[in-house]
Design a protein around this motif. Structure first.
Motif, mmCIF file in Angstrom:
data_model
loop_
_atom_site.group_PDB
_atom_site.id
_atom_site.type_symbol
_atom_site.label_atom_id
_atom_site.label_comp_id
_atom_site.label_asym_id
_atom_site.label_seq_id
_atom_site.Cartn_x
_atom_site.Cartn_y
_atom_site.Cartn_z
ATOM 1 N N SER A 198 0.846 -1.194 0.000
ATOM 2 C CA SER A 198 0.000 0.000 0.000
ATOM 3 C C SER A 198 0.879 1.240 0.000
ATOM 4 C CB SER A 198 -0.865 0.037 1.262
ATOM 5 O OG SER A 198 -1.664 -1.108 1.344
ATOM 6 N N THR A 199 0.328 2.330 -0.507
ATOM 7 C CA THR A 199 1.021 3.604 -0.397
ATOM 8 C C THR A 199 1.052 4.016 1.074
ATOM 9 O OG1 THR A 199 0.288 4.248 -2.583
ATOM 10 C CG2 THR A 199 0.966 6.023 -1.117
ATOM 11 N N VAL A 200 2.175 4.574 1.489
ATOM 12 C CA VAL A 200 2.295 5.026 2.872
ATOM 13 C C VAL A 200 2.049 6.530 2.916
ATOM 14 C CG1 VAL A 200 3.890 5.315 4.803
ATOM 15 C CG2 VAL A 200 3.838 3.176 3.508
ATOM 16 N N ILE A 201 1.241 6.934 3.878
ATOM 17 C CA ILE A 201 0.924 8.357 3.987
ATOM 18 C C ILE A 201 1.251 8.836 5.399
ATOM 19 C CG2 ILE A 201 -0.885 8.331 2.223
ATOM 20 C CD1 ILE A 201 -2.324 8.473 5.440
ATOM 21 N N SER A 202 1.334 10.134 5.501
ATOM 22 C CA SER A 202 1.573 10.729 6.809
ATOM 23 C C SER A 202 0.355 11.582 7.163
ATOM 24 C CB SER A 202 2.838 11.583 6.727
ATOM 25 O OG SER A 202 3.017 12.260 7.933
ATOM 26 N N PRO A 203 -0.299 11.275 8.280
ATOM 27 C CA PRO A 203 -1.485 12.054 8.655
ATOM 28 C C PRO A 203 -1.089 13.354 9.350
ATOM 29 C CG PRO A 203 -1.407 9.900 9.776
ATOM 30 C CD PRO A 203 -0.051 10.183 9.235
ATOM 31 N N SER A 204 -1.930 14.359 9.228
ATOM 32 C CA SER A 204 -1.734 15.593 9.997
ATOM 33 C C SER A 204 -2.367 15.401 11.375
ATOM 34 C CB SER A 204 -2.397 16.758 9.262
ATOM 35 O OG SER A 204 -3.785 16.480 9.121
ATOM 36 N N VAL A 205 -2.150 16.369 12.267
ATOM 37 C CA VAL A 205 -2.667 16.211 13.630
ATOM 38 C C VAL A 205 -4.191 16.122 13.667
ATOM 39 C CG1 VAL A 205 -0.757 17.138 15.000
ATOM 40 C CG2 VAL A 205 -2.393 18.712 13.902
ATOM 41 N N ASP A 206 -4.872 16.716 12.682
ATOM 42 C CA ASP A 206 -6.340 16.664 12.688
ATOM 43 C C ASP A 206 -6.897 15.471 11.905
ATOM 44 O OD1 ASP A 206 -5.590 17.581 10.238
ATOM 45 O OD2 ASP A 206 -7.096 19.174 10.101
ATOM 46 N N GLY A 207 -6.061 14.462 11.664
ATOM 47 C CA GLY A 207 -6.552 13.229 11.047
ATOM 48 C C GLY A 207 -6.793 13.337 9.559
ATOM 49 N N CYS A 208 -6.131 14.303 8.921
ATOM 50 C CA CYS A 208 -6.253 14.432 7.458
ATOM 51 C C CYS A 208 -4.927 14.033 6.809
ATOM 52 C CB CYS A 208 -6.620 15.852 7.080
ATOM 53 S SG CYS A 208 -8.293 16.270 7.580
ATOM 54 N N LEU A 209 -4.970 13.887 5.495
ATOM 55 C CA LEU A 209 -3.752 13.564 4.756
ATOM 56 C C LEU A 209 -2.808 14.752 4.785
ATOM 57 C CD1 LEU A 209 -2.165 11.730 2.734
ATOM 58 C CD2 LEU A 209 -3.390 12.913 0.906
ATOM 59 N N ASP A 210 -1.610 14.538 5.316
ATOM 60 C CA ASP A 210 -0.602 15.585 5.219
ATOM 61 C C ASP A 210 0.184 15.417 3.924
ATOM 62 O OD1 ASP A 210 0.875 17.797 6.867
ATOM 63 O OD2 ASP A 210 2.435 16.538 5.959
ATOM 64 N N HIS A 211 0.790 14.255 3.739
ATOM 65 C CA HIS A 211 1.429 13.972 2.448
ATOM 66 C C HIS A 211 1.519 12.467 2.254
ATOM 67 C CE1 HIS A 211 4.790 13.866 5.348
ATOM 68 N NE2 HIS A 211 5.337 12.981 4.532
ATOM 69 N N SER A 212 1.694 12.069 0.993
ATOM 70 C CA SER A 212 1.843 10.643 0.723
ATOM 71 C C SER A 212 3.250 10.402 0.192
ATOM 72 C CB SER A 212 0.778 10.163 -0.262
ATOM 73 O OG SER A 212 1.112 10.527 -1.572
ATOM 74 N N LEU A 213 3.780 9.233 0.492
ATOM 75 C CA LEU A 213 5.154 8.909 0.100
ATOM 76 C C LEU A 213 5.142 8.184 -1.252
ATOM 77 C CD1 LEU A 213 5.312 9.355 3.209
ATOM 78 C CD2 LEU A 213 7.090 7.619 3.237
ATOM 79 N N GLU A 214 6.159 8.458 -2.038
ATOM 80 C CA GLU A 214 6.257 7.781 -3.332
ATOM 81 C C GLU A 214 6.566 6.306 -3.082
ATOM 82 O OE1 GLU A 214 8.587 8.445 -7.509
ATOM 83 O OE2 GLU A 214 8.498 10.149 -6.139
ATOM 84 N N ARG A 215 5.664 5.454 -3.541
ATOM 85 C CA ARG A 215 5.767 4.046 -3.145
ATOM 86 C C ARG A 215 7.061 3.399 -3.640
ATOM 87 N NH1 ARG A 215 1.319 -0.416 -4.709
ATOM 88 N NH2 ARG A 215 -0.185 1.218 -4.221
ATOM 89 N N ALA A 216 7.453 3.762 -4.867
ATOM 90 C CA ALA A 216 8.628 3.126 -5.468
ATOM 91 C C ALA A 216 9.921 3.475 -4.728
ATOM 92 C CB ALA A 216 8.738 3.528 -6.928
#
Lengths: 432, 432
Positions: free
Chosen positions: B219-237
């Motif tokens: 799966s793509t790995v993402i980093s959530p912000s403190v309010d539970g939203c998408l902060d950024h997603s990491l390039e899977r490759a």
């Protein structure tokens, strides 16, 4: 009396639960509304789903793309479609498959009587397949039965265990945009999803027009250097795996795909990322259950098969000759079977059609006084004509003098056969 | 004639393959050495393994910690220990378990006759458990049979399918330090792992003293912000999942654990990270196979069970009464069974002990002329006394006049029983 049919965690059950709770939901939302003093509104958004299913399954190490791999003789994608179409408020499901698999997909839809499915041709990447699905929904053509939805769910063909619960959560979060917080309910008349506007939230723009399911990371994620060494490792607690389903306001995600670069369409993997990058919207992350995982490797097929076996082996219908047998032997067998299986129904055959309609997958026919198999053959014919694909006709209980002991052993054999679904034993006489 | 016992991808087979290839390896390394012109050295490093097994299994949603969950009635950790102890050059295995599970672990070791295992008490986190294991290896005490290894493998108790191949790769990479590149071989006398120094690599310090298995992200790995939203997603490759096994020069990883902060011991998840942070060494990343995955959720137990079933159901030993039966019926049944199973051995019983020693898990006894079950009972007794835990005695073939047809049906039944291992059918007479 136990409720029948069972299926505590199944999508159908979730749907029923929602509908049962509707009255309470509406009352609660009314009270909230009066407390908040905001203007109440009710809308019934059209919700559609797009399923990219054009993958080649190369990671699985088998020639068949994983979405078409059979589980108990039924293709994986059919389970996923079943999970989605049981949700009454999803109006359309668009599946993107390769030209090569188009006919096979049509056969699956026909064989398993799937409803409300439209097919489009997939692209060479996942993003291009999704884009094709969105295009089909966007184009309001006279001859096309599809119409543009307000919210679109994007899901994977290879995540068959999606529950109504999480679908509802992502759709609700995606709809929670502009300045308003919503409460969701299903409409009494047609099962449409409805929203009550609950309150103006802090008078600030929330701009939540997308949402997706996430799961905790199982392994630490690291970044390799160019020479194949560890460059750095990511703090596991600060990251999540992005899973499916995701939901978007249709106009937002369609806009994002239209603006999106070729590079993103070729190499991107994350729809939420596109929405953030091209439409600057916030995407809400929703904790999903472990069952949302993506069937990727051969071991995942094994796991999916075991989960399906477990789910469908929890219920059984025991069919007796007569009402008398039902009361005498039937209910004693029922007691025994309840040690092994969660839901046992005994009938002398009047309500069989109804039980089949409710998708019970396991039937045992018990002949107490006769060795005449005509009625058994009738039951087999009836089951073969139904669309219960995962059937498996077996079992004779030899009803000896030591009835109690015999029934206990019979129950063990029945449970074992149901749980394993071992087709090599069809036609065997098993002695209890 | 097929090789016996089979097991193409099993750890034991990998060991044999390595030993068989030893002669060729040595010749190749000699030729490489003369080409490179470097000084040749041969060392036999002591290799030990540490297995943290103190987890509570909370993610599994079951009360038993996952490493103790039974798969075909044998605890998961026992499969992992078996995979490690089949590797001749791993001298010691240190398992860290909670005080609460210490006695249970001792029973498992005794029941499944595991060798070379030492137990230490686990800590409250994974890192603390590993540290305890390393301490036990570091302390060269007179009464302790453990001695400090040169290389230590860290593995998980819940990754039962680790192959010798990947263990060898991580150990070799960890040993490839200082200025030298190595080639590995197993010593003829004692199965020790040996290294030939092949060449000085560019005269530059490689400083590779650690290595770990990795896998592509599912799966793509993402980093959530403190309010539970998408902060950024990491390039899977650009990212990988860090898996196990990992290997380290013992002194390096022990030093890292000694220097490591309480925060790292409490919240860290990555051993390679500790080695990098505290000892500034490079860690080589090795692509592992999908089977390295960590049993985490209930579905993973299902998958592991299916994999084990598949592996042990590929071979069968058919035991006949007499040499004549072996040649007449036995070999015809063998032909039928070969349609269903990979490896079929027919014997009239002389080499049974050897076959049991080679860990064949499936036996069928065929009585052609007699209905005397004395010999069958002897076979059952022999199997029960062996340490083959995953046994399952069944099957009578009714040898009718239509021999060919009967054998074909018999083979189908036998294969089905072996593949499913359905214990509810013990004692049943099945008719072919």
């Amino acid at each position: 009396m136990e409720s029948w049919p069972p299926g505590g965690s199944g999508p159908a059950e979730a749907g029923r639960r929602l509908r049962d709770l509707r009255g309470a939901d509406l009352a609660a939302s009314a009270s909230l509304l009066s407390g908040a003093g905001a203007e109440a509104g009710c809308s019934a958004p059209a919700v559609a789903a797009v399923l990219p299913a054009g993958g080649s399954g190369e990671r699985m190490g088998v020639p068949t793309p994983k979405q078409f791999c059979p589980i108990l003789e039924r293709p994986l994608i059919s389970y996923t479609l079943q999970a989605l179409e049981r949700v009454s408020w999803i109006k359309d499901i668009v599946v993107a498959v390769t030209g090569e698999n188009m006919e096979a997909m049509k056969c699956i839809i026909q064989r398993y009587q799937h409803k409300g499915i439209s097919l489009v041709e997939s692209g060479v990447t996942r993003h291009r397949s999704i884009f094709n699905g969105l295009k089909a929904l966007a184009e309001d053509q006279p001859n096309c039965r599809l119409s543009k939805p307000e919210v679109v769910i994007i899901h994977d063909a290879v995540r068959p265990f999606v529950e109504e619960d999480v679908l509802l959560k992502v759709v609700t979060a995606a709809k929670e945009h502009g300045h308003n917080a919503c409460e969701v309910f299903t409409c009494p008349e047609d099962g449409h999803l409805g929203f009550h506007v609950l309150a103006v939230v802090n008078n600030a723009a929330v701009n939540m027009e997308a949402a997706g399911a996430i799961r905790p990371l199982v392994s630490t994620v690291i970044s390799p250097s160019v020479d194949g060494c560890l460059d750095h490792s990511l703090e596991r607690a600060r990251h999540r795996a992005s899973e499916m389903p995701q939901a978007f306001l249709f106009d937002v995600i369609y806009e994002a795909y239209q603006q999106c670069s070729d590079y993103d369409l070729e190499f991107g993997t994350e729809c939420l990322h596109l929405a953030l990058k091209y439409c600057h919207i916030k995407a809400k992350l929703i904790e999903g259950s472990p069952d949302l995982w993506k069937v990727t490797y051969k071991r995942d097929l094994y796991a999916a098969e075991s989960i399906i076996k477990e789910r469908i082996s929890q219920q059984i219908c025991v069919v007796m000759d007569t009402k008398e047998d039902e009361e005498h032997v039937g209910h004693r067998l029922e007691e025994m079977l309840k040690n092994e299986l969660n839901h046992v129904k005994v009938t002398s055959g009047r309500d069989l059609q109804q039980i089949i309609l409710e998708q019970c997958y396991n039937f045992v026919r018990v002949n107490v006084m006769t060795s005449d198999f005509e009625e058994t053959q009738k039951l087999l014919n009836m089951l073969e004509e139904s669309n219960l694909s995962i059937l498996y006709p077996v079992v004779v209980i030899s009803d000896e003098q030591k009835l109690q002991e015999s029934l206990r052993h019979g129950a063990t054999i029945i449970a074992a056969l149901i749980k394993e679904r071992n087709s090599g034993l069809i036609g065997q006489l098993l002695v209890a």
